[in-house]
Design a protein around this motif. Structure first.
Motif, mmCIF file in Angstrom:
data_model
loop_
_atom_site.group_PDB
_atom_site.id
_atom_site.type_symbol
_atom_site.label_atom_id
_atom_site.label_comp_id
_atom_site.label_asym_id
_atom_site.label_seq_id
_atom_site.Cartn_x
_atom_site.Cartn_y
_atom_site.Cartn_z
ATOM 1 N N ILE A 175 42.128 30.154 44.773
ATOM 2 C CA ILE A 175 42.690 31.312 44.078
ATOM 3 C C ILE A 175 43.944 30.941 43.296
ATOM 4 N N GLY A 176 44.730 30.030 43.811
ATOM 5 C CA GLY A 176 45.942 29.632 43.129
ATOM 6 C C GLY A 176 45.720 28.910 41.814
ATOM 7 N N HIS A 177 44.472 28.473 41.556
ATOM 8 C CA HIS A 177 44.167 27.755 40.321
ATOM 9 C C HIS A 177 43.530 28.653 39.267
ATOM 10 N N ILE A 178 43.212 29.900 39.634
ATOM 11 C CA ILE A 178 42.427 30.748 38.735
ATOM 12 C C ILE A 178 43.225 31.190 37.516
ATOM 13 N N ALA A 179 44.472 31.568 37.687
ATOM 14 C CA ALA A 179 45.262 32.074 36.556
ATOM 15 C C ALA A 179 45.278 31.078 35.399
ATOM 16 N N ALA A 180 45.513 29.818 35.708
ATOM 17 C CA ALA A 180 45.608 28.797 34.661
ATOM 18 C C ALA A 180 44.281 28.605 33.942
ATOM 19 N N ARG A 181 43.180 28.853 34.641
ATOM 20 C CA ARG A 181 41.869 28.658 34.034
ATOM 21 C C ARG A 181 41.411 29.870 33.240
ATOM 22 N N CYS A 182 42.144 30.964 33.327
ATOM 23 C CA CYS A 182 41.743 32.201 32.651
ATOM 24 C C CYS A 182 42.681 32.596 31.528
ATOM 25 N N GLY A 183 43.690 31.784 31.265
ATOM 26 C CA GLY A 183 44.623 32.115 30.202
ATOM 27 C C GLY A 183 45.702 33.099 30.612
ATOM 28 N N MET A 184 45.810 33.366 31.929
ATOM 29 C CA MET A 184 46.852 34.271 32.422
ATOM 30 C C MET A 184 48.178 33.522 32.499
ATOM 31 N N ARG A 185 49.293 34.203 32.227
ATOM 32 C CA ARG A 185 50.566 33.497 32.126
ATOM 33 C C ARG A 185 51.155 33.085 33.473
ATOM 34 N N SER A 186 50.712 33.714 34.576
ATOM 35 C CA SER A 186 51.213 33.320 35.896
ATOM 36 C C SER A 186 50.308 33.893 36.975
ATOM 37 N N ASP A 187 50.429 33.344 38.198
ATOM 38 C CA ASP A 187 49.662 33.868 39.322
ATOM 39 C C ASP A 187 50.044 35.310 39.624
ATOM 40 N N SER A 188 51.323 35.610 39.569
ATOM 41 C CA SER A 188 51.766 36.971 39.897
ATOM 42 C C SER A 188 51.245 37.988 38.880
ATOM 43 N N TYR A 189 51.221 37.588 37.596
ATOM 44 C CA TYR A 189 50.675 38.486 36.575
ATOM 45 C C TYR A 189 49.195 38.732 36.824
ATOM 46 N N LEU A 190 48.442 37.666 37.157
ATOM 47 C CA LEU A 190 47.014 37.818 37.442
ATOM 48 C C LEU A 190 46.787 38.774 38.610
ATOM 49 N N LYS A 191 47.585 38.625 39.658
ATOM 50 C CA LYS A 191 47.407 39.482 40.833
ATOM 51 C C LYS A 191 47.644 40.948 40.485
ATOM 52 N N ARG A 192 48.681 41.233 39.712
ATOM 53 C CA ARG A 192 48.959 42.618 39.306
ATOM 54 C C ARG A 192 47.862 43.153 38.389
#
Length: 379
Positions: free
Chosen positions: A345-362
């Motif tokens: 899960i910690g690698h998903i944000a970077a693979r989806c173009g999201m700017r950070s893990d916290s942004y992806l979670k929100r």
């Protein structure tokens, strides 16, 4: 540890995913899985069986179609993957794809583009899977009060120029736009080239859906090809579990199991815009390809040959979404895809173009009402 043979013509195409699925289940069943490629060996199947003395076999390949199971395998449990009908008569246990589900998915997608007629292009020679998709697609179209015509001739994959000419001759008299379903991506490339010969454009003259989602074919085509992804790996797992049951109970009644397609990857060849706008179509395609790389609305707007305000209005009129909403939609689909895999899960944000893990979670919680871990657990 028991030995199981996976016998195939060659480690290519769907055979790769199916073999991977069998290997997925090997540890659970305490198997050593050996792949035998018949195109790479000079030995007969009888010699191969004598060498390995397997506890069971999974067979995927045309070279085994005419085998006498009782004489060749001498009681060794056998599961067939995707056999032709003649072979299926001799095989008690069979795993195949689901032509009905695949064809219905294609028909639904093409109907969104409101074609004036429908056409089907099958494989170069008659096969079970090609004929199954043809029949199911014709039935799905007929259920909506329309009719599908099929290119019913054999064609030579070694002479694609001739195939394209014949495809173009077949297509030319059909009412346009033509909604085309091709049996696989290789056939789709030849049909797209046939349309190019006729001077046809997509979506004004044709729309198209294919099967297998082989990116080498789909992404390099112009237009890029929408294609249905088959769960070949899931089919391999299904075959392995069926073989395990058969090995435990040789008197298991005959079983015929099917694996469904996983998804349709929508590209230019079937994208239904509310209003046809070539500039917006190119922008949508750029977003589909690059949303996961971190592109922004500003990047898309910079490529549209009009003012920012007009570009936003044209995009909304054609798609029903803003540019940002389209980018977020593509990214969310990628998140779902990765959550279904074993990517941490910690690698998903970077693979989806999201700017950070916290942004992806929100973002994910706002869209789904679940956390990433909860969604993965329930799916």
């Amino acid at each position: 540890m028991e030995t199981v043979l996976y016998i195939t013509d060659l480690h290519v195409g769907s055979h790769v995913g199916e073999f991977a699925g069998v290997v997925d289940r090997a540890a659970a069943h305490r198997w050593r899985v050996i792949e035998v490629e018949l195109e790479r060996t000079t030995r007969s199947i009888s010699e191969i069986l004598g060498q390995w003395r397997p506890a069971g076999c999974i067979i995927e390949g045309s070279k085994t179609d005419s085998l006498d199971l009782a004489r060749t395998f001498r009681g060794v449990p056998v599961v067939y993957m995707d056999p032709d009908p003649t072979n299926a008569l001799h095989a008690r246990h069979v795993v195949t794809d689901d032509p009905d589900a695949t064809a219905r998915m294609a028909a639904r997608e093409l109907m969104l583009t409101k074609p004036a007629s429908y056409a089907f292009f099958g494989w170069c020679v008659p096969t079970r899977w090609s004929e199954g998709r043809e029949c199911a697609f014709s039935a799905a179209v007929a259920a909506e009060g329309a009719r599908c015509v099929s290119f019913g001739e054999n064609w030579d994959i070694g002479d694609t120029l001739d195939a394209q000419r014949r495809f173009a001759k077949f297509l030319k008299p059909l009412p346009r736009p033509v909604g085309i379903f091709t049996v696989n991506d290789y056939a789709a490339v030849q049909v797209v080239e046939a349309c190019r010969r006729l001077g046809w454009t997509c979506p004004d003259d044709f729309t198209l859906v294919s099967v297998d989602n082989e990116e080498m074919h789909c992404e390099l085509c112009e237009p890029t090809v929408s294609s249905i992804e088959q769960d070949f790996r899931g089919g391999g797992r299904l075959a392995a579990d069926l073989l395990a049951e058969l090995m435990a109970n040789p008197k298991l009644p005959p079983r015929h199991l099917k694996f469904a397609p996983t998804k349709l990857v929508r590209r230019q060849s079937s994208r239904a815009l509310v209003r046809n706008d070539p500039v917006v179509a190119r922008a949508v395609e750029r977003i589909r390809r690059d949303a996961a790389t971190g592109i922004t609305s500003a990047d898309i707007l910079a490529e549209m040959p009009c003012s920012r305000r007009l570009a936003e209005k044209r995009f909304l009129a054609a798609t029903g979404k803003s540019i940002l909403e389209e980018i977020q939609s593509v990214r969310l689909a990628k998140v779902f895809e990765l959550l279904k895999s074993d990517v941490p899960i910690g690698h998903i944000a970077a693979r989806c173009g999201m700017r950070s893990d916290s942004y992806l979670k929100r973002f994910f919680k706002a869209r789904t009402g679940q956390t990433l871990r909860d969604w993965r657990r329930t799916h």
